[in-house]
Design a protein around this motif. Structure first.
Motif, mmCIF file in Angstrom:
data_model
loop_
_atom_site.group_PDB
_atom_site.id
_atom_site.type_symbol
_atom_site.label_atom_id
_atom_site.label_comp_id
_atom_site.label_asym_id
_atom_site.label_seq_id
_atom_site.Cartn_x
_atom_site.Cartn_y
_atom_site.Cartn_z
ATOM 1 N N SER A 12 42.561 17.068 25.316
ATOM 2 C CA SER A 12 43.856 17.743 25.370
ATOM 3 C C SER A 12 44.944 16.749 25.762
ATOM 4 C CB SER A 12 43.819 18.880 26.395
ATOM 5 O OG SER A 12 42.789 19.792 26.091
ATOM 6 N N PRO A 13 46.151 16.946 25.241
ATOM 7 C CA PRO A 13 47.252 16.047 25.645
ATOM 8 C C PRO A 13 47.427 16.092 27.160
ATOM 9 C CG PRO A 13 47.905 17.424 23.794
ATOM 10 C CD PRO A 13 46.594 17.959 24.281
ATOM 11 N N GLY A 14 47.517 14.949 27.742
ATOM 12 C CA GLY A 14 47.678 14.904 29.189
ATOM 13 C C GLY A 14 47.846 13.480 29.640
ATOM 14 N N PRO A 15 48.325 13.296 30.848
ATOM 15 C CA PRO A 15 48.571 11.937 31.338
ATOM 16 C C PRO A 15 47.271 11.219 31.680
ATOM 17 C CG PRO A 15 48.952 13.529 33.081
ATOM 18 C CD PRO A 15 48.660 14.331 31.845
ATOM 19 N N GLU A 16 47.291 9.913 31.562
ATOM 20 C CA GLU A 16 46.176 9.127 32.044
ATOM 21 C C GLU A 16 46.229 9.098 33.572
ATOM 22 O OE1 GLU A 16 45.612 5.362 30.227
ATOM 23 O OE2 GLU A 16 45.644 6.153 28.183
ATOM 24 N N LEU A 17 45.048 9.098 34.177
ATOM 25 C CA LEU A 17 44.935 9.252 35.629
ATOM 26 C C LEU A 17 44.586 7.945 36.322
ATOM 27 C CD1 LEU A 17 42.882 12.549 35.450
ATOM 28 C CD2 LEU A 17 45.352 12.334 35.782
ATOM 29 N N GLY A 18 44.845 6.836 35.650
ATOM 30 C CA GLY A 18 44.517 5.534 36.212
ATOM 31 C C GLY A 18 43.252 4.981 35.594
ATOM 32 N N ASP A 19 43.054 3.685 35.725
ATOM 33 C CA ASP A 19 41.911 3.044 35.086
ATOM 34 C C ASP A 19 40.803 2.693 36.072
ATOM 35 O OD1 ASP A 19 43.007 0.952 36.489
ATOM 36 O OD2 ASP A 19 43.231 -0.391 34.772
ATOM 37 N N ARG A 20 40.889 3.231 37.290
ATOM 38 C CA ARG A 20 39.860 2.989 38.288
ATOM 39 C C ARG A 20 38.977 4.215 38.444
ATOM 40 N NH1 ARG A 20 38.554 -1.634 38.923
ATOM 41 N NH2 ARG A 20 37.975 -1.432 41.115
ATOM 42 N N GLN A 40 36.217 13.338 38.260
ATOM 43 C CA GLN A 40 36.697 13.299 39.636
ATOM 44 C C GLN A 40 35.938 14.268 40.539
ATOM 45 O OE1 GLN A 40 40.898 14.043 38.776
ATOM 46 N NE2 GLN A 40 41.342 11.898 39.206
ATOM 47 N N ARG A 41 35.162 15.172 39.945
ATOM 48 C CA ARG A 41 34.379 16.115 40.757
ATOM 49 C C ARG A 41 33.253 15.406 41.484
ATOM 50 N NH1 ARG A 41 33.951 21.713 37.209
ATOM 51 N NH2 ARG A 41 36.184 21.987 36.946
ATOM 52 N N PHE A 42 32.702 14.385 40.850
ATOM 53 C CA PHE A 42 31.584 13.706 41.500
ATOM 54 C C PHE A 42 31.906 12.274 41.912
ATOM 55 C CE2 PHE A 42 30.804 11.258 37.686
ATOM 56 C CZ PHE A 42 31.043 12.123 36.635
ATOM 57 N N CYS A 75 38.303 8.465 28.964
ATOM 58 C CA CYS A 75 37.818 8.445 30.352
ATOM 59 C C CYS A 75 38.978 8.474 31.343
ATOM 60 C CB CYS A 75 36.970 7.205 30.583
ATOM 61 S SG CYS A 75 35.587 7.015 29.439
ATOM 62 N N ARG A 76 40.062 7.809 30.991
ATOM 63 C CA ARG A 76 41.218 7.776 31.903
ATOM 64 C C ARG A 76 41.940 9.114 31.970
ATOM 65 N NH1 ARG A 76 41.719 2.591 29.324
ATOM 66 N NH2 ARG A 76 43.435 3.337 27.995
#
Length: 305
Positions: free
Chosen positions: A219-227, A299-301, A292-293
């Motif tokens: 789904s369209p959405g922002p990337e949450l960082g590459d870490r 982020q749940r695990f 993945c980003r």
């Protein structure tokens, strides 16, 4: 050449906790939380399924016959379960439960079937609707026989716990939980004690799984960082209905195609450049792929660092 041979040997020995095989991406529902695929709707043929089972031999002991789609729609489901038993594989089936009465007798006779997951949040009808009552009664009847006649595990899923839920959604959940309490004759009330991520035992081998809804990473959405990292390529991979291998069960559009089992052996696919770089990135807390980003499920695990 020696290095390549060593990498192939290492990949060949990789044992996954589970491999997802999408036997169909067709579904009889159109749930609000589910991803709308751009891929052509299809059913895997028995010949293709048997070929894939042969190609993944030794890589896992457990299958989940699902990525997208409703597996109970597949006309050869019984044959597939027999093939899994022949190959010594145990199977989890995730279903919306609407077709359980048509497959009730069949499923009870298949020794490969280890667990049934019923996504109760799929039935998006008013909680007091008679159709909801009928839907639950058919699932409960299956559970009654499965728990007395087989060693099957049952997971009832409510993966719609959301602070932004509407009044109707909250009301529907409460009524579903009340019916669960009544069917299992529970001594305590569970309807007011929902905790995302925590399972509740309802009976021997029967559990209620509670979770927040997740957003598919396509789904369209922002990337949450590459870490960050992921369990994809570590404890599971997924094989889509056309034979495409992807690193995880949420890559429903093959945004990260690693190869196709109809053209290349799994060892070659898993030792390919893209899979190797992705696996290396996960080991180093580096998310190389855009999918993945964007993924919130990881982020749940393992929260991003």
């Amino acid at each position: 050449m020696e290095r390549i041979a060593a990498e192939l040997e290492m990949v060949e020995l990789k044992k996954f906790k589970k491999i997802y095989i999408e036997i169909t991406n067709n579904c009889n529902l159109s749930c609000s939380f589910c991803h709308r695929s751009r891929r052509p709707a299809d059913f895997m043929s028995p010949a293709a399924f048997d070929k894939i089972l042969a190609l993944i031999r030794g890589y896992t002991d457990h299958l989940s016959l699902h990525v997208l789609g409703e597996p109970l729609l597949h006309p050869h489901l019984g044959l597939f379960l027999d093939s899994c038993h022949h190959h010594g594989l145990k199977v989890n089936l995730s279903t919306n439960g609407t077709l359980i009465s048509q497959h009730h007798a069949l499923l009870l006779t298949k020794p490969a079937l280890r667990q049934m997951n019923f996504s109760l949040h799929s039935f998006e009808r008013p909680g007091s609707d008679p159709a909801t009552q009928s839907y639950l009664l058919k699932i409960f009847e299956f559970i009654r026989e499965a728990t007395t006649e087989t060693a099957m595990f049952i997971s009832l899923r409510l993966w719609n716990l959301n602070a932004a839920a509407t009044g109707e959604q909250i009301h529907r959940n409460r009524l579903i939980l009340k019916r669960i309490e009544s069917f299992f004759n529970l001594p305590v009330e569970i309807s007011g004690n929902l905790t995302p991520g925590n399972g509740i035992p309802l009976a021997p081998r029967v559990f209620l799984s509670q979770e927040r809804p997740f957003i598919w990473p396509h789904s369209p959405g922002p990337e949450l960082g590459d870490r960050g990292t992921c369990r994809g390529l570590r404890d599971h991979i997924a094989i889509l209905v056309d034979g495409t291998v992807v690193p995880c069960c949420l890559d429903a559009e093959a945004d990260i195609p690693l190869g196709n089992l109809h053209h290349h052996p799994l060892a070659e696919i898993l030792s390919g450049a893209r899979a190797s770089l992705l696996r290396q990135g996960f080991s180093n807390q580096h998310l190389r792929e855009a999918l993945c980003r964007r993924c919130t499920y990881r982020q749940r695990f393992c929260p991003a660092i």
